[in-house]
Design an enzyme around this catalytic site. Sequence first.
Site, short mmCIF file in Angstrom:
data_model
loop_
_atom_site.label_atom_id
_atom_site.label_comp_id
_atom_site.label_asym_id
_atom_site.label_seq_id
_atom_site.Cartn_x
_atom_site.Cartn_y
_atom_site.Cartn_z
N ASP A 119 53.08 -25.34 69.25
CA ASP A 119 52.86 -25.37 70.69
C ASP A 119 51.99 -24.16 71.04
O ASP A 119 52.47 -23.07 71.30
CB ASP A 119 54.21 -25.32 71.42
CG ASP A 119 54.04 -25.34 72.93
OD1 ASP A 119 52.88 -25.32 73.41
OD2 ASP A 119 55.07 -25.34 73.63
N PHE A 177 64.63 -36.64 54.46
CA PHE A 177 64.10 -35.99 55.67
C PHE A 177 64.89 -34.68 55.80
O PHE A 177 65.99 -34.65 56.36
CB PHE A 177 64.32 -36.88 56.90
CG PHE A 177 63.45 -38.11 56.95
CD1 PHE A 177 63.62 -39.16 56.05
CD2 PHE A 177 62.46 -38.23 57.91
CE1 PHE A 177 62.81 -40.29 56.10
CE2 PHE A 177 61.65 -39.35 57.98
CZ PHE A 177 61.83 -40.39 57.07
N ASP A 178 64.31 -33.62 55.26
CA ASP A 178 65.12 -32.41 55.08
C ASP A 178 65.44 -31.68 56.39
O ASP A 178 66.35 -30.86 56.43
CB ASP A 178 64.43 -31.46 54.11
CG ASP A 178 64.41 -32.04 52.70
OD1 ASP A 178 63.33 -32.36 52.19
OD2 ASP A 178 65.50 -32.19 52.12
N TYR A 188 63.40 -24.75 49.22
CA TYR A 188 62.18 -24.59 50.00
C TYR A 188 62.17 -23.22 50.67
O TYR A 188 63.21 -22.76 51.15
CB TYR A 188 62.09 -25.66 51.10
CG TYR A 188 61.92 -27.06 50.58
CD1 TYR A 188 60.69 -27.50 50.10
CD2 TYR A 188 62.99 -27.96 50.56
CE1 TYR A 188 60.52 -28.79 49.62
CE2 TYR A 188 62.83 -29.25 50.08
CZ TYR A 188 61.60 -29.66 49.62
OH TYR A 188 61.44 -30.94 49.15
N TYR A 242 66.51 -29.25 45.42
CA TYR A 242 65.28 -28.52 45.70
C TYR A 242 65.56 -27.25 46.50
O TYR A 242 66.55 -27.16 47.23
CB TYR A 242 64.32 -29.39 46.53
CG TYR A 242 63.12 -29.88 45.74
CD1 TYR A 242 63.12 -31.15 45.18
CD2 TYR A 242 62.00 -29.07 45.54
CE1 TYR A 242 62.03 -31.61 44.46
CE2 TYR A 242 60.92 -29.53 44.82
CZ TYR A 242 60.93 -30.79 44.27
OH TYR A 242 59.86 -31.24 43.56
N ILE A 251 67.75 -28.32 57.52
CA ILE A 251 67.32 -27.33 56.53
C ILE A 251 67.68 -25.89 56.94
O ILE A 251 67.98 -25.06 56.09
CB ILE A 251 65.80 -27.49 56.25
CG1 ILE A 251 65.37 -26.70 55.02
CG2 ILE A 251 64.96 -27.13 57.47
CD1 ILE A 251 63.98 -27.04 54.53
N ASP A 272 48.76 -28.59 78.95
CA ASP A 272 49.66 -27.87 78.03
C ASP A 272 49.85 -28.78 76.81
O ASP A 272 50.59 -29.75 76.87
CB ASP A 272 51.00 -27.57 78.71
CG ASP A 272 51.85 -26.63 77.86
OD1 ASP A 272 51.43 -26.30 76.73
OD2 ASP A 272 52.93 -26.22 78.32
N GLU A 321 67.59 -35.18 58.58
CA GLU A 321 68.74 -35.72 57.85
C GLU A 321 69.63 -34.63 57.28
O GLU A 321 70.82 -34.84 57.08
CB GLU A 321 68.26 -36.61 56.69
CG GLU A 321 67.78 -37.98 57.12
CD GLU A 321 67.37 -38.85 55.93
OE1 GLU A 321 67.22 -40.05 56.13
OE2 GLU A 321 67.18 -38.31 54.82
CU LIG Z 1 58.33 -31.98 44.10
#
Ligand SMILES: [Cu+2]
Length: 694
Positions: free
Chosen positions: A508, A356-357, A443, A441, A363, A649, A360
Amino acid sequence: MNWEVARKEGDEPHVGSFSSLLTMKITPLAVAALISLAIPVAGSALQAQRPAASGSAKPTKSASSVAHPLDPLNRGEIAAAVKIIQAADRFPKGALFPIVVLKEPPKDEVLAYSQGAPFRREAFAVVYDRATNKTFEAVADLKAASVSSWKEMPGVQPGFLVEELSSAPEIVKADPRWQDAMKRRGFTDLSRVHVDGWAPGTVGLTTAEGPRLIRALSFDRTNATSSVYSRPIEGLDIVVDMNQRKVVEFVDRGVVPISKDAAQLEAKNAGALRAALKPLRITQPNGADFQIRGNEIRWQKWRFRYALHPREGLVLYTVGYEDGGKVRPILYRASLSEMVVPYGDKDKSWSWRNAFDVGEYGIGRLASYLIPGKDAPDNATFMNADFADDFGKAYTAKGVVTVYERDGGLLWKHFDINVDHTESRRGRELVIGYLAGVGNYDYGINWIFRQDGSMQMQADLTGIMLSKGVSLTSVAGDGSGHTMDGAHLVAPYVSAPHHQHFFNFRLDFDVDGQKNSVVEINALPETNRDVNPDGNAFRIEQAVLKDEKTAGRDLDLAQARKWMVVNPTVKNSLGAPTGFVLVPGDNSVPYSLPGSRLRQRAGFVDHHFWVTRYKPDEMNAAGYYPNQSRGGDGLPQWISDNESVENEDVVTWYSTGVTHIPRPEDWPVMPVAHVGFHLLPVGFFTRNPAMDLR
Ligand SMILES: [Cu+2]
């Protein structure tokens, strides 16, 4: 100007106030004085930042001033907040700071704010006491120099700390079982082994009520210069109890050969290089067409604010479009809310792996500094971000956010043969983005703005695939069957298990105001031959999503399904409500089984699209504390009260996934893969808004 010089320059704005802070006795007066240093009178801080001339891109300085309630905390404010919290009686001595971030003011206050008016400044911090394994949430009121809220959070674990990148491996490397296992694999010099810490994932003894756990993976780092991830040392299950600072689970499943492939990424290791390319210059001799004022960016008719959030990464705020002399709101806030990367290999050493980048790993705080001319084009401008480290020390991450204009290709055209006339317009785009290295990885998150009133979110996936050691050097077969169960051979002795990357974006919307409705759009063939005798007709069905439970929806290619956020009370001149439609890109369904721990923890993958009533504390699709969680938090919980989402909203949440079946061409580093979506105005304007281009 070279990059090194530029990076040093980025240090300057805060050095004085930050170092004096460290020695200053904290009193309300002192904090007020510090804040007044760091926060000039609101509105006085217009510091337009001109992009550098071509070929000499430079990072901008930290925004040292606070001009708006949504400006991220600067270094002075972070340091002040930490001092305030540490000075509180209830603060456990030596506790860590998994996050220190702006506590965003209530939405109503932000929307009512007018330039120059006073506004609150509060910091939200998670405090983790490793000695007692207790987690607290604190709010520091920076103007009052006091802790305005202090809560113990039972049964949760904060995410992986950067500090644990080194402290967890130290514990593993000191364990004789690990040392013996390495010797069995031929390592006499243990400095040749890299140990990587991981949030513990889903299987076995992991629950947040228990101790803080970290799993460890080992890699042969011999001669590693650009990546330590190319030579996995397979077969070891290692769990560390970070409270007791000891290895509590150690399983050696047997020796697997270790690749000798260097798989390093520098050009000097690539063999014969192709001829260098002739220059392709991107120049803006008169500067760029965007303006950066503090954390506000204006480009063409777009207006938005940005922040690099330590947890969520790049956040856009108050995205609006100037139209008819006023700025029309579109999005109040848009950001990545969570990610999960479940691996599909049933091997016990792999079945727990699912990063869970956001929740956890945080990022945003893993943002990597950007290389001008490589990570962003020559004409890019780079911005810094201020964060707190795990010990609460404020620092500036330099050159981690980039903004630039780029050629947008053809925007529109018509050649009319009847009058022998062509009208066409070249498009230009504005990109704001950042990249994060999350272990193996990398991103990227990019938001792209266009002159036709549309936006795009494009995520980049690159870096090193998580690799698995195997005894094979080749695979047999004609491609019709797998010789390896969950993994794919990418080099001799190295495979990469297939996996999925799911991103959830919290959007949002405030289209022309806060109260919006969400309409699902489906295309269907007209099957009634009585009304469709020629068989060509098809219908578009539009239905308003009524409540939170029925608004959990999935893509349907057969119906070209899309979702449109409209303002039912603001009509365009054609009588339709103004709106923006979310146009999905490539997507996936989860292959982890319903009911599995992964699916419980990552409930947001159950649907591609969700709608909830706005709640200020509903921010992350898997809940705020996914680390070691049993699951059930986040979206599935928030919709359980099934509130109406019609003319309210509303917040929309979009889950998009990539099913990654590794290729040899993804090794030793993956060419960038993209995933994302578009936001397209539908009836927001009444004609092509790009007719006014020259
Ligand atoms: Cu991949």
